[in-house]
Design a protein around this motif. Structure first.
Motif, PDB file in Angstrom:
ATOM      1  N   LEU A  83       0.832  -1.211   0.000  1.00  0.00           N
ATOM      2  CA  LEU A  83       0.000   0.000   0.000  1.00  0.00           C
ATOM      3  C   LEU A  83       0.864   1.258   0.000  1.00  0.00           C
ATOM      4  CD1 LEU A  83      -2.773  -1.047   2.549  1.00  0.00           C
ATOM      5  CD2 LEU A  83      -3.068  -0.684   0.082  1.00  0.00           C
ATOM      6  N   ASP A  84       1.955   1.229   0.761  1.00  0.00           N
ATOM      7  CA  ASP A  84       2.855   2.393   0.795  1.00  0.00           C
ATOM      8  C   ASP A  84       3.449   2.654  -0.590  1.00  0.00           C
ATOM      9  OD1 ASP A  84       2.364   2.688   3.489  1.00  0.00           O
ATOM     10  OD2 ASP A  84       4.214   1.700   4.135  1.00  0.00           O
ATOM     11  N   ARG A  85       3.771   1.594  -1.293  1.00  0.00           N
ATOM     12  CA  ARG A  85       4.338   1.763  -2.639  1.00  0.00           C
ATOM     13  C   ARG A  85       3.308   2.361  -3.588  1.00  0.00           C
ATOM     14  NH1 ARG A  85       7.951  -2.672  -5.951  1.00  0.00           N
ATOM     15  NH2 ARG A  85       8.233  -1.446  -7.854  1.00  0.00           N
ATOM     16  N   LEU A  86       2.067   1.887  -3.504  1.00  0.00           N
ATOM     17  CA  LEU A  86       1.008   2.421  -4.358  1.00  0.00           C
ATOM     18  C   LEU A  86       0.659   3.852  -3.957  1.00  0.00           C
ATOM     19  CD1 LEU A  86      -1.281  -0.736  -4.490  1.00  0.00           C
ATOM     20  CD2 LEU A  86       0.253   0.109  -6.291  1.00  0.00           C
ATOM     21  N   SER A  87       0.748   4.146  -2.668  1.00  0.00           N
ATOM     22  CA  SER A  87       0.488   5.514  -2.201  1.00  0.00           C
ATOM     23  C   SER A  87       1.552   6.473  -2.712  1.00  0.00           C
ATOM     24  CB  SER A  87       0.444   5.539  -0.667  1.00  0.00           C
ATOM     25  OG  SER A  87       0.232   6.849  -0.189  1.00  0.00           O
ATOM     26  N   ALA A  88       2.816   6.026  -2.730  1.00  0.00           N
ATOM     27  CA  ALA A  88       3.890   6.879  -3.234  1.00  0.00           C
ATOM     28  C   ALA A  88       3.696   7.213  -4.704  1.00  0.00           C
ATOM     29  CB  ALA A  88       5.242   6.184  -3.023  1.00  0.00           C
ATOM     30  N   LEU A  89       2.989   6.320  -5.430  1.00  0.00           N
ATOM     31  CA  LEU A  89       2.678   6.569  -6.839  1.00  0.00           C
ATOM     32  C   LEU A  89       1.376   7.349  -7.006  1.00  0.00           C
ATOM     33  CD1 LEU A  89       3.554   3.018  -8.250  1.00  0.00           C
ATOM     34  CD2 LEU A  89       4.928   5.108  -8.475  1.00  0.00           C
ATOM     35  N   ASP A  90       0.717   7.663  -5.891  1.00  0.00           N
ATOM     36  CA  ASP A  90      -0.557   8.396  -5.886  1.00  0.00           C
ATOM     37  C   ASP A  90      -1.633   7.624  -6.658  1.00  0.00           C
ATOM     38  OD1 ASP A  90      -2.260  10.448  -5.159  1.00  0.00           O
ATOM     39  OD2 ASP A  90      -1.772  11.702  -6.892  1.00  0.00           O
ATOM     40  N   ILE A  92      -3.770   5.254  -4.958  1.00  0.00           N
ATOM     41  CA  ILE A  92      -4.820   4.789  -4.058  1.00  0.00           C
ATOM     42  C   ILE A  92      -5.403   5.974  -3.308  1.00  0.00           C
ATOM     43  CG2 ILE A  92      -3.904   2.458  -3.792  1.00  0.00           C
ATOM     44  CD1 ILE A  92      -2.610   3.299  -1.181  1.00  0.00           C
ATOM     45  N   TYR A  93      -6.589   5.758  -2.765  1.00  0.00           N
ATOM     46  CA  TYR A  93      -7.228   6.837  -1.998  1.00  0.00           C
ATOM     47  C   TYR A  93      -8.117   6.248  -0.904  1.00  0.00           C
ATOM     48  CZ  TYR A  93     -11.259   5.942  -5.115  1.00  0.00           C
ATOM     49  OH  TYR A  93     -12.290   5.374  -5.830  1.00  0.00           O
ATOM     50  N   PRO A  94      -8.332   7.016   0.178  1.00  0.00           N
ATOM     51  CA  PRO A  94      -9.181   6.526   1.273  1.00  0.00           C
ATOM     52  C   PRO A  94     -10.655   6.730   0.935  1.00  0.00           C
ATOM     53  CG  PRO A  94      -8.310   8.684   1.828  1.00  0.00           C
ATOM     54  CD  PRO A  94      -7.715   8.313   0.482  1.00  0.00           C
ATOM     55  N   CYS A  95     -11.466   5.791   1.348  1.00  0.00           N
ATOM     56  CA  CYS A  95     -12.899   5.829   1.031  1.00  0.00           C
ATOM     57  C   CYS A  95     -13.711   5.695   2.319  1.00  0.00           C
ATOM     58  CB  CYS A  95     -13.251   4.705   0.062  1.00  0.00           C
ATOM     59  SG  CYS A  95     -15.003   4.633  -0.373  1.00  0.00           S
ATOM     60  N   GLN A  96     -14.593   6.660   2.543  1.00  0.00           N
ATOM     61  CA  GLN A  96     -15.448   6.651   3.728  1.00  0.00           C
ATOM     62  C   GLN A  96     -16.818   6.043   3.467  1.00  0.00           C
ATOM     63  OE1 GLN A  96     -15.427  10.891   4.587  1.00  0.00           O
ATOM     64  NE2 GLN A  96     -13.882  10.611   6.197  1.00  0.00           N
ATOM     65  N   CYS A  97     -17.087   5.664   2.236  1.00  0.00           N
ATOM     66  CA  CYS A  97     -18.437   5.242   1.853  1.00  0.00           C
ATOM     67  C   CYS A  97     -18.826   3.921   2.510  1.00  0.00           C
ATOM     68  CB  CYS A  97     -18.546   5.092   0.338  1.00  0.00           C
ATOM     69  SG  CYS A  97     -18.310   6.631  -0.558  1.00  0.00           S
ATOM     70  N   ARG A 131     -10.273  12.328  -2.767  1.00  0.00           N
ATOM     71  CA  ARG A 131      -9.516  12.348  -1.526  1.00  0.00           C
ATOM     72  C   ARG A 131      -8.102  11.807  -1.748  1.00  0.00           C
ATOM     73  NH1 ARG A 131     -11.890   9.262   2.941  1.00  0.00           N
ATOM     74  NH2 ARG A 131     -10.919  10.792   4.332  1.00  0.00           N
ATOM     75  N   ARG A 132      -7.196  12.197  -0.886  1.00  0.00           N
ATOM     76  CA  ARG A 132      -5.814  11.749  -0.930  1.00  0.00           C
ATOM     77  C   ARG A 132      -5.488  10.969   0.338  1.00  0.00           C
ATOM     78  NH1 ARG A 132      -6.676  12.263  -5.318  1.00  0.00           N
ATOM     79  NH2 ARG A 132      -5.830  13.721  -6.864  1.00  0.00           N
ATOM     80  N   MET A 133      -4.429  10.208   0.302  1.00  0.00           N
ATOM     81  CA  MET A 133      -4.076   9.389   1.452  1.00  0.00           C
ATOM     82  C   MET A 133      -3.766  10.241   2.682  1.00  0.00           C
ATOM     83  SD  MET A 133      -4.598   6.296   0.718  1.00  0.00           S
ATOM     84  CE  MET A 133      -3.858   5.543   2.167  1.00  0.00           C
ATOM     85  N   SER A 134      -3.359  11.462   2.480  1.00  0.00           N
ATOM     86  CA  SER A 134      -3.130  12.365   3.614  1.00  0.00           C
ATOM     87  C   SER A 134      -4.417  12.694   4.350  1.00  0.00           C
ATOM     88  CB  SER A 134      -2.459  13.652   3.134  1.00  0.00           C
ATOM     89  OG  SER A 134      -3.253  14.287   2.141  1.00  0.00           O
ATOM     90  N   ASP A 135      -5.564  12.439   3.703  1.00  0.00           N
ATOM     91  CA  ASP A 135      -6.869  12.680   4.329  1.00  0.00           C
ATOM     92  C   ASP A 135      -7.392  11.459   5.075  1.00  0.00           C
ATOM     93  OD1 ASP A 135      -6.900  15.186   3.014  1.00  0.00           O
ATOM     94  OD2 ASP A 135      -7.796  14.264   1.227  1.00  0.00           O
ATOM     95  N   ALA A 136      -6.676  10.341   5.023  1.00  0.00           N
ATOM     96  CA  ALA A 136      -7.198   9.073   5.527  1.00  0.00           C
ATOM     97  C   ALA A 136      -7.430   9.110   7.034  1.00  0.00           C
ATOM     98  CB  ALA A 136      -6.239   7.933   5.181  1.00  0.00           C
ATOM     99  N   THR A 137      -8.482   8.421   7.449  1.00  0.00           N
ATOM    100  CA  THR A 137      -8.789   8.239   8.864  1.00  0.00           C
ATOM    101  C   THR A 137      -8.811   6.736   9.143  1.00  0.00           C
ATOM    102  OG1 THR A 137     -11.181   8.148   8.511  1.00  0.00           O
ATOM    103  CG2 THR A 137     -10.195  10.324   8.830  1.00  0.00           C
ATOM    104  N   PRO A 138      -8.699   6.330  10.414  1.00  0.00           N
ATOM    105  CA  PRO A 138      -8.633   4.899  10.725  1.00  0.00           C
ATOM    106  C   PRO A 138      -9.829   4.089  10.226  1.00  0.00           C
ATOM    107  CG  PRO A 138      -7.914   6.193  12.609  1.00  0.00           C
ATOM    108  CD  PRO A 138      -8.447   7.172  11.616  1.00  0.00           C
ATOM    109  N   GLY A 139     -10.978   4.707  10.056  1.00  0.00           N
ATOM    110  CA  GLY A 139     -12.159   3.973   9.622  1.00  0.00           C
ATOM    111  C   GLY A 139     -12.327   3.861   8.123  1.00  0.00           C
ATOM    112  N   ASP A 140     -11.364   4.347   7.356  1.00  0.00           N
ATOM    113  CA  ASP A 140     -11.490   4.339   5.895  1.00  0.00           C
ATOM    114  C   ASP A 140     -11.089   2.996   5.294  1.00  0.00           C
ATOM    115  OD1 ASP A 140     -12.253   6.971   5.951  1.00  0.00           O
ATOM    116  OD2 ASP A 140     -10.291   7.763   5.396  1.00  0.00           O
ATOM    117  N   ALA A 141     -11.728   2.676   4.179  1.00  0.00           N
ATOM    118  CA  ALA A 141     -11.216   1.633   3.295  1.00  0.00           C
ATOM    119  C   ALA A 141     -10.229   2.301   2.338  1.00  0.00           C
ATOM    120  CB  ALA A 141     -12.355   0.984   2.516  1.00  0.00           C
ATOM    121  N   ILE A 142      -9.426   1.512   1.639  1.00  0.00           N
ATOM    122  CA  ILE A 142      -8.478   2.047   0.663  1.00  0.00           C
ATOM    123  C   ILE A 142      -8.818   1.462  -0.697  1.00  0.00           C
ATOM    124  CG2 ILE A 142      -6.057   2.318   0.021  1.00  0.00           C
ATOM    125  CD1 ILE A 142      -6.824   3.665   2.666  1.00  0.00           C
ATOM    126  N   ARG A 143      -8.987   2.340  -1.686  1.00  0.00           N
ATOM    127  CA  ARG A 143      -9.336   1.905  -3.036  1.00  0.00           C
ATOM    128  C   ARG A 143      -8.223   2.238  -4.022  1.00  0.00           C
ATOM    129  NH1 ARG A 143     -14.635   0.471  -4.012  1.00  0.00           N
ATOM    130  NH2 ARG A 143     -16.096   0.864  -2.286  1.00  0.00           N
TER     131      ARG A 143
END
Length: 281
Positions: A83-90, A92-97, A131-143
Motif C-alpha cells: 500500500l505504501d508503494r502504491l500511495s507513493a505513486l498516488d 490509491i485513496y481513502p474511502c469513507q463510503c 480524496r488523498r491518502m493524507s486525508d485518511a482516517t482509521p475507519g477508511d477503506a483504501i481503493r
C-alpha cells in the motif's frame, strides 16, 4: 515448474467445492510444489478450530504440503508495504463510503441506468476519488484509482490466457472497459489492513506461485490482479480457472452447506477415494 496453492478461509468446514479446488491445485503441481495458505485476515469470522479441521480434512484426502503454512494474519506488514508503494505513486485513496452510500449514489436519477456489476458487486461510482491518502482516517477503506493506475502503466488493455477454459485464446479488456466494468476496487478493508485483491497478489509473489488455480467465478478479478502485479513489480503467474461444484439446484456451494461438508461424508463412512470419484478425479 508448476507451484500451486490452496488458500481457504477458516470460517467454516471444508465442503465438496473446497475438496475439488484443493485436489485440482495438487494435481497440477509438480512434486513437492503444492502449498497451503490460510486466508484469515477477517479475524472477526476466522476460528482456530476451523483451521485445524482444514488441515485434518486435507490430510485425509491424501494431500500434503512441504512448507510451513502461510497465514495472512501474519502478513500485515507486507500488505502495508505494498500500500505504501502504491500511495507513493498516488494510485490509491481513502474511502469513507458505506454500502448504503454507494447504493444511494448508484440509484440517483441522474445515473439513468442500472448499476454495472463488477467482480466485487456494483462498480464504485467514485464518490471519494478526490480524496488523498493524507486525508485518511482509521475507519477508511483504501481503493485503487484504476484509471490512474492504467495511465501509469501506459497500457491500452490487459490480457491473459486461461489454461483450462480457453487455452491459447487470451481474455482481453480494454482500458475503458476495465474502468467502467471493474472500477476502483478495495485494496484494504476497514479494520483488516488488506483485501482479497491485494493479499492474493502479494502472497502469490512471496510464495513464488507459478500457476494460480481457482474457481471460474474469480476470472474477472484476474484483470485487477495483473494490474497490481505490474504496479508492484511482480511476475504474473499462469492461470487455471476451474468449474464450480454446485448443488442440485445449480447453486454454488458455500460454507453454510454443511450437508456437503467433508467431515459429514467422513462420519458416514466415505473414503477419500469415494470423494475423488464423486468429484471426477
Amino acid at each position: 515448474m508448476n507451484r500451486t496453492r490452496f488458500a481457504p478461509s477458516p470460517t467454516g468446514p471444508l465442503h465438496l467445492g473446497h475438496a475439488f479446488a484443493a485436489l485440482t491445485a495438487a494435481r497440477l503441481a509438480d512434486p513437492g510444489q503444492f502449498l497451503l495458505r490460510i486466508e484469515d485476515i477477517d479475524q472477526s469470522r476466522c476460528r482456530p478450530e476451523y483451521e485445524a479441521m482444514i488441515a485434518e480434512d486435507l490430510h485425509w484426502l491424501g494431500l500434503d504440503w512441504p512448507q510451513s503454512v502461510l497465514r495472512q494474519s501474519e502478513r500485515l506488514p507486507a500488505y502495508q508495504a505494498a500500500l505504501d508503494r502504491l500511495s507513493a505513486l498516488d494510485l490509491i485513496y481513502p474511502c469513507q463510503c458505506r454500502r448504503a452510500d454507494i447504493r444511494a449514489a448508484l440509484s440517483a436519477p441522474q445515473e439513468g441506468a442500472a448499476p454495472v456489476i463488477g467482480p466485487d458487486g456494483p462498480v464504485y461510482p467514485g464518490i471519494c476519488r478526490h480524496r488523498r491518502m493524507s486525508d485518511a482516517t482509521p475507519g477508511d477503506a483504501i481503493r485503487l484509482n484504476v484509471a490512474r493506475a492504467l495511465d501509469h502503466l501506459k497500457v491500452d488493455e490487459i490480457a491473459f490466457c486461461d489454461e483450462n477454459i480457453a487455452p491459447g485464446h487470451p481474455y482481453r479488456l480494454t482500458t475503458p472497459d476495465i474502468i467502467d466494468g471493474i472500477g476502483d476496487v478495495v485494496l484494504a478493508r476497514r479494520g483488516m489492513g488488506s483485501s482479497y485483491h491485494l493479499s492474493v497478489v502479494v502472497d502469490d509473489a512471496a510464495q513464488g506461485i507459478t500457476l494460480v488455480t481457482r474457481g471460474k467465478d474469480l476470472l474477472d478479478s484476474t484483470y485487477i490482479h495483473i494490474i497490481l502485479q505490474k504496479l508492484l513489480g511482480f511476475s504474473t503467474p499462469r492461470y487455471h480457472h476451474h468449474r464450480l461444484i454446485r448443488d442440485e439446484a445449480g447453486k454454488r456451494l458455500a460454507k453454510r452447506d454443511d450437508a456437503r461438508a467433508l467431515r459429514l461424508y467422513r462420519a458416514e463412512g466415505a473414503s477419500p477415494a469415494d470423494i475423488r470419484q464423486m468429484l471426477g478425479f
